[in-house]
Design a protein around this motif. Structure first.
Motif, mmCIF file in Angstrom:
data_model
loop_
_atom_site.group_PDB
_atom_site.id
_atom_site.type_symbol
_atom_site.label_atom_id
_atom_site.label_comp_id
_atom_site.label_asym_id
_atom_site.label_seq_id
_atom_site.Cartn_x
_atom_site.Cartn_y
_atom_site.Cartn_z
ATOM 1 N N PRO A 44 -5.830 10.865 -5.043
ATOM 2 C CA PRO A 44 -7.017 11.509 -4.457
ATOM 3 C C PRO A 44 -8.286 10.785 -4.887
ATOM 4 C CG PRO A 44 -6.163 12.815 -6.272
ATOM 5 C CD PRO A 44 -5.156 11.721 -6.031
ATOM 6 N N SER A 45 -9.213 10.687 -3.979
ATOM 7 C CA SER A 45 -10.485 10.042 -4.254
ATOM 8 C C SER A 45 -11.567 11.095 -4.392
ATOM 9 C CB SER A 45 -10.851 9.056 -3.146
ATOM 10 O OG SER A 45 -12.136 8.503 -3.363
ATOM 11 N N ARG A 46 -12.391 10.959 -5.416
ATOM 12 C CA ARG A 46 -13.439 11.946 -5.638
ATOM 13 C C ARG A 46 -14.542 11.856 -4.589
ATOM 14 N NH1 ARG A 46 -17.853 9.716 -8.428
ATOM 15 N NH2 ARG A 46 -17.547 7.552 -9.103
ATOM 16 N N PHE A 47 -14.569 10.733 -3.862
ATOM 17 C CA PHE A 47 -15.583 10.589 -2.829
ATOM 18 C C PHE A 47 -15.188 11.312 -1.538
ATOM 19 C CE2 PHE A 47 -15.884 6.806 -5.531
ATOM 20 C CZ PHE A 47 -17.210 6.904 -5.937
ATOM 21 N N ASN A 48 -13.904 11.613 -1.356
ATOM 22 C CA ASN A 48 -13.436 12.274 -0.147
ATOM 23 C C ASN A 48 -13.293 13.785 -0.308
ATOM 24 O OD1 ASN A 48 -13.271 9.785 1.077
ATOM 25 N ND2 ASN A 48 -11.119 9.508 0.535
ATOM 26 N N VAL A 49 -13.594 14.304 -1.496
ATOM 27 C CA VAL A 49 -13.461 15.730 -1.752
ATOM 28 C C VAL A 49 -14.855 16.320 -1.880
ATOM 29 C CG1 VAL A 49 -12.504 17.490 -3.276
ATOM 30 C CG2 VAL A 49 -11.272 15.338 -2.931
ATOM 31 N N SER A 50 -15.279 17.012 -0.852
ATOM 32 C CA SER A 50 -16.591 17.648 -0.862
ATOM 33 C C SER A 50 -16.617 18.715 0.213
ATOM 34 C CB SER A 50 -17.703 16.619 -0.624
ATOM 35 O OG SER A 50 -18.963 17.264 -0.524
ATOM 36 N N PRO A 54 -17.164 16.456 6.854
ATOM 37 C CA PRO A 54 -16.414 16.996 8.003
ATOM 38 C C PRO A 54 -14.945 16.594 7.922
ATOM 39 C CG PRO A 54 -17.653 15.051 8.659
ATOM 40 C CD PRO A 54 -18.046 15.339 7.240
ATOM 41 N N VAL A 55 -14.127 17.349 8.616
ATOM 42 C CA VAL A 55 -12.700 17.077 8.652
ATOM 43 C C VAL A 55 -12.450 15.930 9.637
ATOM 44 C CG1 VAL A 55 -10.422 18.041 9.127
ATOM 45 C CG2 VAL A 55 -12.195 19.472 8.099
ATOM 46 N N LEU A 56 -11.730 14.902 9.160
ATOM 47 C CA LEU A 56 -11.437 13.762 10.015
ATOM 48 C C LEU A 56 -10.349 14.135 11.012
ATOM 49 C CD1 LEU A 56 -11.481 10.781 7.505
ATOM 50 C CD2 LEU A 56 -13.264 11.512 9.073
ATOM 51 N N LYS A 57 -10.588 13.846 12.264
ATOM 52 C CA LYS A 57 -9.635 14.140 13.324
ATOM 53 C C LYS A 57 -9.203 12.843 13.983
ATOM 54 C CE LYS A 57 -11.819 18.601 14.272
ATOM 55 N NZ LYS A 57 -12.459 19.456 15.301
ATOM 56 N N SER A 58 -8.002 12.829 14.495
ATOM 57 C CA SER A 58 -7.426 11.620 15.082
ATOM 58 C C SER A 58 -7.408 11.666 16.604
ATOM 59 C CB SER A 58 -5.996 11.414 14.566
ATOM 60 O OG SER A 58 -5.191 12.531 14.893
ATOM 61 N N THR A 59 -8.289 12.422 17.190
ATOM 62 C CA THR A 59 -8.334 12.503 18.646
ATOM 63 C C THR A 59 -9.357 11.509 19.189
ATOM 64 O OG1 THR A 59 -10.008 14.246 18.552
ATOM 65 C CG2 THR A 59 -7.694 14.930 18.577
ATOM 66 N N PRO A 60 -9.199 11.060 20.438
ATOM 67 C CA PRO A 60 -10.206 10.153 21.017
ATOM 68 C C PRO A 60 -11.596 10.764 21.080
ATOM 69 C CG PRO A 60 -8.180 10.133 22.312
ATOM 70 C CD PRO A 60 -8.044 11.244 21.325
ATOM 71 N N THR A 61 -11.676 12.077 21.302
ATOM 72 C CA THR A 61 -12.984 12.720 21.343
ATOM 73 C C THR A 61 -13.681 12.650 19.990
ATOM 74 O OG1 THR A 61 -12.156 14.242 23.032
ATOM 75 C CG2 THR A 61 -14.187 14.862 21.889
ATOM 76 N N ALA A 62 -12.926 12.896 18.924
ATOM 77 C CA ALA A 62 -13.517 12.818 17.590
ATOM 78 C C ALA A 62 -13.907 11.393 17.237
ATOM 79 C CB ALA A 62 -12.532 13.370 16.553
ATOM 80 N N ALA A 63 -13.127 10.409 17.699
ATOM 81 C CA ALA A 63 -13.480 9.014 17.420
ATOM 82 C C ALA A 63 -14.781 8.624 18.109
ATOM 83 C CB ALA A 63 -12.341 8.100 17.870
ATOM 84 N N LEU A 64 -14.985 9.082 19.338
ATOM 85 C CA LEU A 64 -16.241 8.794 20.028
ATOM 86 C C LEU A 64 -17.411 9.514 19.377
ATOM 87 C CD1 LEU A 64 -15.125 8.895 23.766
ATOM 88 C CD2 LEU A 64 -15.646 6.885 22.392
#
Length: 301
Positions: A44-50, A54-64
């Motif tokens: 686990p990375s302390r930079f990714n825990v906050s 926002p929650v990273l999503k793997s959908t094309p809409t979230a990527a745009l």
């Protein structure tokens, strides 16, 4: 031997009204009790825990959506580097070096949409090419869009469908305004095969203490036994230098000449004379106002 079905998938031969207990088999679920433990488990990375991330999503809409802040609102243009010059500021009298870029019949060829291609982009062509020197596939592409064959074709990403310029529209030098900032992408000068001192800035080896005929050479390329006794991928070595795409950001537009199709930008741009330069609105500066640019483009066309 016929394949076996698990107990939960066996069909009963009788109706539900007459169920024979001997045909009911217990459902057994096999539990895997073995496996291979990872030697490098994810940490686990302390930079990714906050709680604010926002929650990273793997959908094309979230990527745009993640790229919305870094995609320009307008398309760019294709220019040819004519060389460097200088202009004088009438207020301060300072000499400002600049690069002269010329637009040669820049025209919108096609669009890339999210429904078909997954993103928004504008395909732009520049120059002219004889139809006999173009493949049949490209000829069909040009004829389907109703434009003439182009010497250079590139595409520019845009944020959304509002940046899709109509197909066949000519983009003149007044597509940019004096005082705005642009990003220039081009290939650097190719310098051929070069050694490590010229290519990567190595200091070279000693001129004494037993060193002979290898003063500008690499030396040892790989570590000893602790490093696997091999050469790591990506090791800096002698090889082809230059001819790589380079982006120069935040170049100020000093002057625009619509009649000659010239755009003068402050400073230098990578590449030799005659190379292809792709210029687009700078992503690290405020977007220019589009009202004046749109009106000037419509009046010129």
């Amino acid at each position: 031997m016929p394949p076996r079905l698990s107990g939960s998938l066996i069909q009963l031969p009788f109706s539900l009204g007459a169920v024979n207990p001997q045909y009911i088999l217990p459902a057994t679920n096999s539990i895997r009790t073995f496996g291979i433990r990872s030697l490098n488990p994810p940490k686990p990375s302390r930079f990714n825990v906050s709680p604010n991330l926002p929650v990273l999503k793997s959908t094309p809409t979230a990527a745009l959506e993640r790229k919305a802040a870094t995609l320009p609102l307008r398309t760019g243009v294709i220019a040819i580097k004519k060389g460097m010059s200088a202009i004088f500021d009438p207020e301060t009298g300072k000499r400002i070096p600049c690069t002269v870029l010329q637009l040669d019949r820049v025209q919108v060829v096609a669009h890339k949409t999210r429904d078909v291609h997954g993103y928004y982009a504008v395909q732009v062509g520049s120059g002219w090419k004889h139809p006999k020197n173009v493949t049949k596939a490209l000829l069909g592409h040009y004829s389907g869009q109703g434009v003439s064959p182009k010497r250079h074709v590139y595409e520019f990403r845009v944020k959304d469908e509002s940046g899709l310029v109509p197909v066949g529209k000519l983009l003149n030098a007044n597509w940019f305004q004096e005082g705005q900032y642009v990003d220039a992408r081009s290939n650097s000068k190719g310098k051929g095969f070069a050694g490590v001192m010229k290519r990567h800035g190595f200091g070279g080896q000693d001129r004494s203490h037993g060193v002979s005929l290898t003063h500008r050479s690499l030396g040892s390329a790989g570590p000893s036994q602790g490093g696997g006794s091999r050469v790591y991928p990506g090791k800096k070595m002698a090889g082809n230098m230059g001819n790589e795409q380079n982006t120069v950001q935040n170049l100020k537009v000093l002057k625009v000449d619509v009649e000659n199709g010239l755009v003068l930008v402050n400073g230098s741009v990578s590449g030799p004379r005659g190379c292809v330069i792709r210029i687009q609105d700078a992503i690290k500066k405020p977007w220019p106002t589009f009202a004046e640019t749109t009106e000037a483009t419509e009046t010129s066309t």
